[in-house]
Design a protein around this motif. Structure first.
Motif, PDB file in Angstrom:
ATOM      1  N   LEU A  50      39.860  32.210  28.188  1.00 62.88           N
ATOM      2  CA  LEU A  50      40.022  33.658  27.992  1.00 62.88           C
ATOM      3  C   LEU A  50      38.704  34.386  28.208  1.00 62.88           C
ATOM      4  CD1 LEU A  50      42.351  33.794  24.873  1.00 62.88           C
ATOM      5  CD2 LEU A  50      42.880  34.607  27.166  1.00 62.88           C
ATOM      6  N   TYR A  51      37.628  33.847  27.672  1.00 63.09           N
ATOM      7  CA  TYR A  51      36.305  34.463  27.890  1.00 63.09           C
ATOM      8  C   TYR A  51      36.009  34.516  29.384  1.00 63.09           C
ATOM      9  CZ  TYR A  51      35.480  33.183  22.930  1.00 63.09           C
ATOM     10  OH  TYR A  51      35.564  33.015  21.572  1.00 63.09           O
ATOM     11  N   ASP A  52      36.235  33.412  30.069  1.00 68.22           N
ATOM     12  CA  ASP A  52      35.962  33.350  31.505  1.00 68.22           C
ATOM     13  C   ASP A  52      36.830  34.331  32.287  1.00 68.22           C
ATOM     14  OD1 ASP A  52      34.051  31.401  31.095  1.00 68.22           O
ATOM     15  OD2 ASP A  52      35.301  29.744  31.812  1.00 68.22           O
ATOM     16  N   TYR A  53      38.122  34.387  31.939  1.00 68.84           N
ATOM     17  CA  TYR A  53      39.019  35.296  32.646  1.00 68.84           C
ATOM     18  C   TYR A  53      38.537  36.739  32.521  1.00 68.84           C
ATOM     19  CZ  TYR A  53      42.720  38.347  33.965  1.00 68.84           C
ATOM     20  OH  TYR A  53      43.403  39.367  34.571  1.00 68.84           O
ATOM     21  N   TRP A  54      38.282  37.187  31.290  1.00 70.48           N
ATOM     22  CA  TRP A  54      37.896  38.588  31.097  1.00 70.48           C
ATOM     23  C   TRP A  54      36.519  38.883  31.672  1.00 70.48           C
ATOM     24  CZ3 TRP A  54      41.178  42.226  30.799  1.00 70.48           C
ATOM     25  CH2 TRP A  54      42.441  41.972  30.280  1.00 70.48           C
ATOM     26  N   SER A  55      35.631  37.917  31.649  1.00 69.96           N
ATOM     27  CA  SER A  55      34.324  38.101  32.279  1.00 69.96           C
ATOM     28  C   SER A  55      34.500  38.305  33.783  1.00 69.96           C
ATOM     29  CB  SER A  55      33.434  36.889  32.002  1.00 69.96           C
ATOM     30  OG  SER A  55      32.200  37.047  32.635  1.00 69.96           O
ATOM     31  N   SER A  56      35.330  37.469  34.383  1.00 65.91           N
ATOM     32  CA  SER A  56      35.604  37.588  35.808  1.00 65.91           C
ATOM     33  C   SER A  56      36.319  38.902  36.125  1.00 65.91           C
ATOM     34  CB  SER A  56      36.447  36.397  36.261  1.00 65.91           C
ATOM     35  OG  SER A  56      36.767  36.512  37.625  1.00 65.91           O
ATOM     36  N   ALA A  57      37.308  39.242  35.321  1.00 67.24           N
ATOM     37  CA  ALA A  57      38.100  40.453  35.569  1.00 67.24           C
ATOM     38  C   ALA A  57      37.271  41.724  35.430  1.00 67.24           C
ATOM     39  CB  ALA A  57      39.291  40.499  34.607  1.00 67.24           C
ATOM     40  N   LEU A  58      36.362  41.752  34.467  1.00 74.69           N
ATOM     41  CA  LEU A  58      35.607  42.989  34.207  1.00 74.69           C
ATOM     42  C   LEU A  58      34.242  43.035  34.877  1.00 74.69           C
ATOM     43  CD1 LEU A  58      36.454  43.517  30.437  1.00 74.69           C
ATOM     44  CD2 LEU A  58      37.465  44.653  32.426  1.00 74.69           C
ATOM     45  N   PHE A  59      33.636  41.879  35.101  1.00 71.98           N
ATOM     46  CA  PHE A  59      32.293  41.860  35.672  1.00 71.98           C
ATOM     47  C   PHE A  59      32.254  41.288  37.085  1.00 71.98           C
ATOM     48  CE2 PHE A  59      30.959  41.083  31.017  1.00 71.98           C
ATOM     49  CZ  PHE A  59      30.952  42.437  30.745  1.00 71.98           C
ATOM     50  N   GLY A  60      33.402  40.803  37.570  1.00 77.26           N
ATOM     51  CA  GLY A  60      33.447  40.250  38.908  1.00 77.26           C
ATOM     52  C   GLY A  60      32.803  38.881  39.034  1.00 77.26           C
ATOM     53  N   ARG A  61      32.584  38.231  37.912  1.00 78.48           N
ATOM     54  CA  ARG A  61      31.992  36.894  37.930  1.00 78.48           C
ATOM     55  C   ARG A  61      33.093  35.868  38.092  1.00 78.48           C
ATOM     56  NH1 ARG A  61      28.630  38.696  32.814  1.00 78.48           N
ATOM     57  NH2 ARG A  61      27.153  40.010  33.913  1.00 78.48           N
ATOM     58  N   ASN A  62      32.855  34.901  38.905  1.00 78.08           N
ATOM     59  CA  ASN A  62      33.869  33.878  39.140  1.00 78.08           C
ATOM     60  C   ASN A  62      33.598  32.690  38.231  1.00 78.08           C
ATOM     61  OD1 ASN A  62      35.961  32.399  40.075  1.00 78.08           O
ATOM     62  ND2 ASN A  62      35.178  32.152  42.145  1.00 78.08           N
ATOM     63  N   ASN A  63      33.929  32.866  36.931  1.00 79.84           N
ATOM     64  CA  ASN A  63      33.712  31.797  35.951  1.00 79.84           C
ATOM     65  C   ASN A  63      34.934  30.919  35.773  1.00 79.84           C
ATOM     66  OD1 ASN A  63      31.368  33.186  35.526  1.00 79.84           O
ATOM     67  ND2 ASN A  63      31.921  33.970  33.524  1.00 79.84           N
ATOM     68  N   SER A  64      36.083  31.426  36.164  1.00 79.58           N
ATOM     69  CA  SER A  64      37.338  30.745  35.849  1.00 79.58           C
ATOM     70  C   SER A  64      37.396  29.370  36.486  1.00 79.58           C
ATOM     71  CB  SER A  64      38.532  31.578  36.306  1.00 79.58           C
ATOM     72  OG  SER A  64      38.584  32.761  35.561  1.00 79.58           O
ATOM     73  N   THR A  65      37.801  28.421  35.683  1.00 81.83           N
ATOM     74  CA  THR A  65      37.932  27.066  36.180  1.00 81.83           C
ATOM     75  C   THR A  65      39.389  26.681  36.376  1.00 81.83           C
ATOM     76  OG1 THR A  65      37.894  26.255  33.908  1.00 81.83           O
ATOM     77  CG2 THR A  65      35.799  26.278  35.094  1.00 81.83           C
ATOM     78  N   GLY A  66      40.297  27.472  35.860  1.00 87.12           N
ATOM     79  CA  GLY A  66      41.710  27.150  35.946  1.00 87.12           C
ATOM     80  C   GLY A  66      42.457  28.205  36.740  1.00 87.12           C
ATOM     81  N   GLN A  67      43.643  28.486  36.287  1.00 83.85           N
ATOM     82  CA  GLN A  67      44.477  29.449  36.972  1.00 83.85           C
ATOM     83  C   GLN A  67      43.906  30.858  36.824  1.00 83.85           C
ATOM     84  OE1 GLN A  67      48.372  29.559  35.063  1.00 83.85           O
ATOM     85  NE2 GLN A  67      47.551  28.283  33.449  1.00 83.85           N
ATOM     86  N   PRO A  68      44.235  31.779  37.752  1.00 81.14           N
ATOM     87  CA  PRO A  68      43.667  33.121  37.708  1.00 81.14           C
ATOM     88  C   PRO A  68      43.940  33.862  36.396  1.00 81.14           C
ATOM     89  CG  PRO A  68      44.855  32.770  39.748  1.00 81.14           C
ATOM     90  CD  PRO A  68      45.093  31.561  38.883  1.00 81.14           C
ATOM     91  N   ILE A  69      45.121  33.733  35.869  1.00 78.30           N
ATOM     92  CA  ILE A  69      45.444  34.329  34.572  1.00 78.30           C
ATOM     93  C   ILE A  69      45.815  33.190  33.642  1.00 78.30           C
ATOM     94  CG2 ILE A  69      46.974  35.858  33.289  1.00 78.30           C
ATOM     95  CD1 ILE A  69      47.305  37.514  35.804  1.00 78.30           C
ATOM     96  N   PRO A  70      44.988  32.944  32.610  1.00 81.99           N
ATOM     97  CA  PRO A  70      45.289  31.840  31.696  1.00 81.99           C
ATOM     98  C   PRO A  70      46.690  31.962  31.092  1.00 81.99           C
ATOM     99  CG  PRO A  70      43.104  32.715  31.262  1.00 81.99           C
ATOM    100  CD  PRO A  70      43.771  33.653  32.244  1.00 81.99           C
ATOM    101  N   GLN A  71      47.275  30.843  30.783  1.00 82.94           N
ATOM    102  CA  GLN A  71      48.643  30.763  30.247  1.00 82.94           C
ATOM    103  C   GLN A  71      48.836  31.709  29.071  1.00 82.94           C
ATOM    104  OE1 GLN A  71      49.617  26.887  28.786  1.00 82.94           O
ATOM    105  NE2 GLN A  71      51.270  27.631  27.536  1.00 82.94           N
ATOM    106  N   GLN A  72      47.854  31.785  28.178  1.00 85.15           N
ATOM    107  CA  GLN A  72      48.038  32.576  26.975  1.00 85.15           C
ATOM    108  C   GLN A  72      47.957  34.077  27.226  1.00 85.15           C
ATOM    109  OE1 GLN A  72      45.760  30.371  27.603  1.00 85.15           O
ATOM    110  NE2 GLN A  72      43.814  30.805  26.682  1.00 85.15           N
ATOM    111  N   LEU A  73      47.558  34.486  28.440  1.00 86.07           N
ATOM    112  CA  LEU A  73      47.594  35.904  28.772  1.00 86.07           C
ATOM    113  C   LEU A  73      48.977  36.309  29.243  1.00 86.07           C
ATOM    114  CD1 LEU A  73      44.257  36.638  30.635  1.00 86.07           C
ATOM    115  CD2 LEU A  73      44.948  37.398  28.377  1.00 86.07           C
ATOM    116  N   ALA A  74      49.753  35.346  29.706  1.00 88.80           N
ATOM    117  CA  ALA A  74      51.082  35.649  30.199  1.00 88.80           C
ATOM    118  C   ALA A  74      51.946  36.209  29.074  1.00 88.80           C
ATOM    119  CB  ALA A  74      51.732  34.399  30.775  1.00 88.80           C
ATOM    120  N   MET A  75      52.765  37.160  29.419  1.00 89.56           N
ATOM    121  CA  MET A  75      53.614  37.782  28.413  1.00 89.56           C
ATOM    122  C   MET A  75      54.708  36.813  27.983  1.00 89.56           C
ATOM    123  SD  MET A  75      52.120  40.596  28.189  1.00 89.56           S
ATOM    124  CE  MET A  75      53.176  41.027  26.847  1.00 89.56           C
ATOM    125  N   PRO A  76      54.935  36.683  26.683  1.00 91.87           N
ATOM    126  CA  PRO A  76      55.955  35.755  26.211  1.00 91.87           C
ATOM    127  C   PRO A  76      57.371  36.232  26.500  1.00 91.87           C
ATOM    128  CG  PRO A  76      55.052  36.984  24.381  1.00 91.87           C
ATOM    129  CD  PRO A  76      54.253  37.360  25.598  1.00 91.87           C
TER     130      PRO A  76
END
Length: 117
Positions: A50-76
């Motif tokens: 989650l930290y990596d996703y939001w860092s990438s999304a807001l700062f343009g940093r490519n920290n994500s090591t997994g899927q573009p949107i982590p599973q827990q961000l997906a709407m239930p």
């Protein structure tokens, strides 16, 4: 006189936002059971993504090591669950931050919710 809230500027700010949001979800009567049981989200193991996703999304940093949107961000689910998720995320932003990046974070969260429809 109240002090103005800072904008989201650092990795530390991302951590504050994500931690605040996750705390709200875990305490929410509607979303907590879904994220904990149905989605099988184990928060300690997913905070880094989650930290990596939001860092990438807001700062343009490519920290994500997994899927573009982590599973827990997906709407239930749709409807009230989406509204609650967006509301809790927006509240976490608004309690801690104000400014362009804070608004961008709320827009991105709404986009995630719309993509789930």
């Amino acid at each position: 006189m109240p002090t103005a809230l800072p904008d989201i500027r650092t990795e530390g700010d991302i951590k504050v936002l994500v931690d605040c949001f996750c705390q709200k979800v875990n305490q929410d009567a509607l979303l907590s059971p879904i994220f904990s049981a149905v989605a099988a989200v184990h928060w300690p193991n997913h905070l880094t993504s989650l930290y990596d996703y939001w860092s990438s999304a807001l700062f343009g940093r490519n920290n994500s090591t997994g899927q573009p949107i982590p599973q827990q961000l997906a709407m239930p689910a749709r409807g009230q669950y989406q509204r609650q998720w967006i509301g809790l995320f927006s509240k976490a932003v608004e309690e801690n931050f104000a400014g362009d990046k804070a608004e961008e974070a709320k827009v991105k969260a709404r986009s995630i919710a719309l993509a789930a429809e």
